[in-house]
Design an enzyme around this catalytic site. Structure first.
Site: not given
Length: 137
Positions: A18, A70, A76, A83, A96, A98, A107
């Site tokens: 990150y 993010n 996941h 929703d 994201h 990465s 992921r």
């Protein structure tokens, strides 16, 4: 710009994935980009799913023009967050840091992607700037 679980730990958590910049560093840089684009941004981060859902509803009800999200690990796992995104009536860009598709198999699936306007993954923190530029258009 809404950041989910663990993103408050940017710069400390897994810097090899990150990077070294903190969430505060990211927010300062995005504020500069927003000013250059002539748009306003608001930031919110939470490690709690319900707080993220509540914030999406607040911003939607306030008439915000778009959302950069993010969702962190909730990407996941959370049908409820999906929703909320689907029902917010704002264009949403999922971001994201990465490339989630080059990481662990769990992921690879996002509940958010199917209801998002676009997905940016693997560009590091620049992905937020790309999403902001797109929404500003």
């Amino acid at each position: 710009i809404l950041n989910g679980p663990n993103l408050v730990r940017l710069g400390k958590r897994e810097p090899e994935i990150y990077g070294a910049a903190t969430l505060a560093d990211l927010e300062k840089a995005l504020a500069v980009t927003a000013a250059q684009l002539g748009v306003a941004v608001e930031f919110f981060q939470s490690n709690h799913e319900g707080e993220l859902i509540d914030q999406i509803a607040r911003w939607a009800d306030a008439g915000f023009a778009g959302l950069i999200l993010n969702p962190g690990g909730l990407t996941h796992t959370s049908v409820a967050l999906r929703d909320s995104v689907a029902g917010c009536e704002m264009p949403v860009i999922e971001v994201h840091i990465s490339n989630i598709h080059r990481r662990e198999p769990f992921r690879h699936h996002s509940y958010i992607s199917g209801v998002a306007l676009a997905v940016v993954a693997g560009l590091g923190l620049e992905g937020y700037h790309a999403a902001l530029r797109r929404l500003a258009q």
